[in-house]
Scaffold this active site. Structure first.
Site, short mmCIF file in Angstrom:
data_model
loop_
_atom_site.label_atom_id
_atom_site.label_comp_id
_atom_site.label_asym_id
_atom_site.label_seq_id
_atom_site.Cartn_x
_atom_site.Cartn_y
_atom_site.Cartn_z
N HIS A 26 32.49 50.29 47.51
CA HIS A 26 31.71 50.46 49.00
C HIS A 26 30.42 49.40 48.49
CE1 HIS A 26 34.05 54.69 48.71
NE2 HIS A 26 34.77 53.15 49.43
C1 LIG Z 1 40.68 48.41 47.50
C2 LIG Z 1 39.50 49.14 48.02
C3 LIG Z 1 40.04 50.47 48.74
C4 LIG Z 1 38.88 51.09 49.56
N1 LIG Z 1 38.93 52.39 49.75
C5 LIG Z 1 38.63 52.72 50.77
C6 LIG Z 1 38.69 54.19 51.26
O1 LIG Z 1 39.78 55.00 50.97
N2 LIG Z 1 38.34 54.95 52.25
C7 LIG Z 1 36.67 54.31 53.33
O2 LIG Z 1 36.49 54.39 53.49
N3 LIG Z 1 36.41 52.98 52.27
C8 LIG Z 1 36.83 52.14 50.98
N4 LIG Z 1 36.89 51.15 51.33
C9 LIG Z 1 36.06 50.22 51.60
C10 LIG Z 1 36.00 49.98 52.95
O3 LIG Z 1 37.48 49.70 53.68
C11 LIG Z 1 34.86 49.03 53.51
O4 LIG Z 1 33.80 49.71 53.08
C12 LIG Z 1 34.98 48.49 54.56
O5 LIG Z 1 36.55 47.82 55.16
C13 LIG Z 1 34.47 47.26 55.16
O6 LIG Z 1 34.43 46.52 56.40
P1 LIG Z 1 33.56 45.01 56.39
O7 LIG Z 1 33.72 45.03 57.84
O8 LIG Z 1 32.03 45.25 55.94
O9 LIG Z 1 34.14 43.92 55.34
P2 LIG Z 1 35.98 43.62 55.60
O10 LIG Z 1 36.61 44.41 55.94
O11 LIG Z 1 35.76 43.52 54.15
O12 LIG Z 1 35.76 42.61 56.72
C14 LIG Z 1 35.14 40.86 56.03
C15 LIG Z 1 36.33 40.14 56.94
O13 LIG Z 1 35.34 39.20 56.90
C16 LIG Z 1 36.23 38.13 56.00
N5 LIG Z 1 35.84 36.73 55.76
C17 LIG Z 1 34.64 37.03 55.48
N6 LIG Z 1 34.72 35.74 54.36
C18 LIG Z 1 34.42 35.16 56.24
C19 LIG Z 1 34.28 33.26 55.94
N7 LIG Z 1 33.24 32.92 56.01
N8 LIG Z 1 34.77 33.12 57.89
C20 LIG Z 1 35.43 34.32 58.07
N9 LIG Z 1 36.26 34.99 57.27
C21 LIG Z 1 35.72 35.89 56.58
C22 LIG Z 1 37.47 38.37 55.70
O14 LIG Z 1 38.27 37.75 55.07
C23 LIG Z 1 37.24 39.48 56.39
O15 LIG Z 1 38.45 40.12 57.07
C24 LIG Z 1 37.89 50.54 50.05
C25 LIG Z 1 37.18 49.29 49.87
C26 LIG Z 1 38.63 48.63 49.20
C27 LIG Z 1 38.23 46.88 48.64
#
Ligand SMILES: Cc1cc2nc3c(=O)[nH]c(=O)nc-3n(C[C@H](O)[C@H](O)[C@H](O)COP(=O)(O)OP(=O)(O)OC[C@H]3O[C@@H](n4cnc5c(N)ncnc54)[C@H](O)[C@@H]3O)c2cc1C
Length: 560
Positions: A481
């Site tokens: 997280h």
């Molecule tokens: C293994 C795991 C288990 C988890 N379990 C839970 C859970 O059960 N419940 C919960 O609420 N949360 C959980 N989380 C946390 C939650 O999923 C994240 O906090 C949330 O998904 C973050 O969202 P985000 O949009 O910030 O980033 P992300 O969802 O990580 O999205 C970022 C995106 O940007 C893309 N990206 C990155 N750099 C670039 C670039 N340079 N160019 C183009 N694309 C790029 C990536 O490929 C990705 O698709 C978990 C996370 C993980 C990894």
């Protein structure tokens, strides 16, 4: 329209260019393109992620703990308070981002976490302000109420019956004197209860499945560019005008341009990485790497907070845990049964109950979260269980420790340097230690009498503070997280303001988990989706939904 190839989009202009099709990016792309007059490009480094292992909830165990096309699989820098260990740091890649590999727990954190954001001057981010966005995003299988939505894209379902140990945990927690709660996101967070999951009809309900797939192809104003790795934001005369990207190392760089804004949703490690690569960050750090400074923003990549977790392991005296349920031929049958009939153990993740507890009576809200796993789970599940057992995970919810994300080099394909500085503050390990003792007390209760075997780890012989601390430092792992690396704040040092605009550059926002100023008390997927939902109204020029208060337990010891 749809998923264009990289070549098709060179030089094209869109109103908004979004980087990252993760939890936040899919929400933004879907909500913004509801308006046919707004054109949107969504750039994603990975692929479409429409595969069996992503969609089948139990498939997560094959994806989140290793490097594969859905997982960036980072490692941290050596952690000084963890004996110099480098910790594994999975992050989702491809449509849905981390919501395509996460554990599907639907949790929002505590109402007071958001009120605390508002108290720092962040108008519009208090609990009453964000609740309507949590509700708008959600379609709760059991219907809506004061806390839950019933018609949003994100489906949430109750944990399935049929795994008795999950409920034994709740009974034991109650016997140990803790409250029980019927909804961790409702009136009372504190207590033991069942989790709600982002699963719909046995299928993972990632933001790709909830928000993106239903509209992509049907909206000519939405273009998703997969396999497009953004390498920097193009800034001209103090304004973000587009994004440079390529299909991978050595592949030609291309540009897409934004008429209105560039929105970074690349997650808590890669949004700060992109800002730094674009010359937005601590000046000295950038100069040392030979990156021309566009804005000296000293806190880009600072303030990293993450949940650090330990699993207390017990053997189980009955053959009812995953080891027996999936023994021998049964394991491969899970995928086959799921594909052929859509039934069986593949329809869920085996993590159904848990608790939010206070390690000290005087606290105003729980400070540890417990996840009960129906299996022996070590090292992110990479150590194969050889017998029946269960694992009770615990993590301090609001760590004091703060870390950093920095660039390793100017190479956009190099992994960032991730240094969470886990457990460097004394209260974090105190909290973890106390919660381990609380878990021991829960498992000692009558409810576990017929199931409880030996304590495998830490091991009943480890009792003193020093012994438990040493075990924590040698085994703790991330709970996935990370937040805070591009924190929002009203002070000038905060890299983004309360509208998530990057200070010092026009037409650029960061909208994802990076902007949370402090880690909320719970899992971070739903809060990230809420942030994107709220920002989509702002970007479309709509008024925010009116604040809506729902009661929460003032004294969380009040029974539900
Ligand atoms: C293994 C795991 C288990 C988890 N379990 C839970 C859970 O059960 N419940 C919960 O609420 N949360 C959980 N989380 C946390 C939650 O999923 C994240 O906090 C949330 O998904 C973050 O969202 P985000 O949009 O910030 O980033 P992300 O969802 O990580 O999205 C970022 C995106 O940007 C893309 N990206 C990155 N750099 C670039 C670039 N340079 N160019 C183009 N694309 C790029 C990536 O490929 C990705 O698709 C978990 C996370 C993980 C990894």
């Amino acid at each position: 329209m749809g998923t264009d190839t990289v070549a098709d989009t060179e030089g094209r202009r869109f109103d908004f260019v979004i980087v990252g099709a993760g939890s936040a990016g899919c929400v933004l792309a879907s909500r913004l393109s509801e308006d046919p007059n707004i054109s949107v490009a969504l750039l994603e480094a990975g692929g479409h992620n429409d595969t069996l292992l992503v969609n089948m909830p139990a498939g997560a165990s094959q994806l989140f703990n290793n490097k594969n096309p859905t997982n960036w699989a980072f490692d941290t820098e050596p952690q000084e308070a963890l004996g110099g260990r480098k910790l594994f740091q999975p992050r989702g890649r491809g449509w849905g981002g981390s919501s395509s590999i996460n554990a599907m727990m639907y949790i929002r954190g505590h109402a007071r976490d958001y009120d605390q954001w508002r108290q720092t001057g962040l108008t519009g981010w208090g609990y009453a302000d964000v609740l309507p966005y949590f509700k708008r995003s959600q379609s709760n299988e059991n219907g809506g109420d004061a806390w839950n939505g019933d018609s949003g894209p994100l489906h949430t379902s109750p944990s399935p019956p049929g795994y008795p140990l999950q409920r034994v945990f709740i009974q034991a927690a109650v016997q140990a004197g803790y409250p029980q709660t019927s909804d961790f996101n409702g009136y009372q967070q504190e207590g033991a209860g069942m989790y709600r999951l982002t699963i719909k009809d046995g299928k993972r309900w990632s933001t790709a499945n909830a928000y993106l797939r239903p509209v992509v192809g049907a909206r000519p104003n939405l273009t998703v560019i997969s396999n497009a790795h953004a390498s920097r934001v193009l800034v001209e005369n103090g304004k973000a005008i587009g994004v440079e990207y390529s299909a991978g190392p050595g592949k030609p760089a291309q540009n897409v341009y934004a008429n209105r804004e560039v929105l970074l949703s690349a997650g808590a490690f890669q949004s700060p990485q992109l800002l730094l690569l674009s010359g937005i960050g601590p000046a000295e750090e950038l100069q040392n790497l030979g990156i021309p400074v566009v804005v000296d923003s000293p806190e880009v990549g600072r303030n990293l907070q993450d949940h650090i977790d330990c699993g207390v392991l017990y053997s189980c005296t009955k053959p009812i845990t995953l080891f027996s349920l999936l023994k021998g031929y049964r394991q491969p049958m899970v995928g086959i049964e799921y594909m052929l009939r859509g039934t069986g153990h593949g329809r869920t993740i085996h993590l159904h109950s848990g608790a939010f507890l206070k390690t000290r009576g005087e606290l105003d809200r729980p400070d540890v979260q417990i996840h009960f796993v129906n299996a022996l789970m070590r090292d992110h599940g990479r150590v194969k269980a050889e017998s029946d057992g269960f694992t009770i995970h615990t993590c301090p919810l609001r760590p004091d420790s703060r870390g950093t994300v920095k660039l390793a080099s100017r190479d956009p394909f190099a992994s960032p340097l991730i240094d969470p500085r886990y457990l460097t503050e004394p209260n974090d390990i105190r909290c973890m230690r106390d919660s381990i003792r609380m878990i021991r007390d829960i498992v000692a209760q009558d409810a576990f009498k017929n199931y409880r075997g030996d304590e495998i780890a830490p091991g009943a012989h480890l009792r003193t503070d020093n012994e438990i601390d040493a075990w924590i430092r040698s085994t703790a792992e991330t709970l996935y997280h990370p937040v805070g690396t591009v924190r929002m704040g009203v002070d000038n040092k905060a890299p983004v303001d309360g509208n998530l605009k990057v200070r010092g550059v026009e037409g650029l926002r960061v909208i994802d988990a990076s902007v949370m100023p402090t880690l909320i008390g719970g899992n971070t997927n739903a809060p990230t989706i809420m942030i994107a939902e709220k920002m989509s109204d702002l970007l479309r020029g709509k008024s925010y939904l009116p604040p809506q208060d729902a009661p929460i337990a003032e004294d969380e010891r009040v029974a539900v």
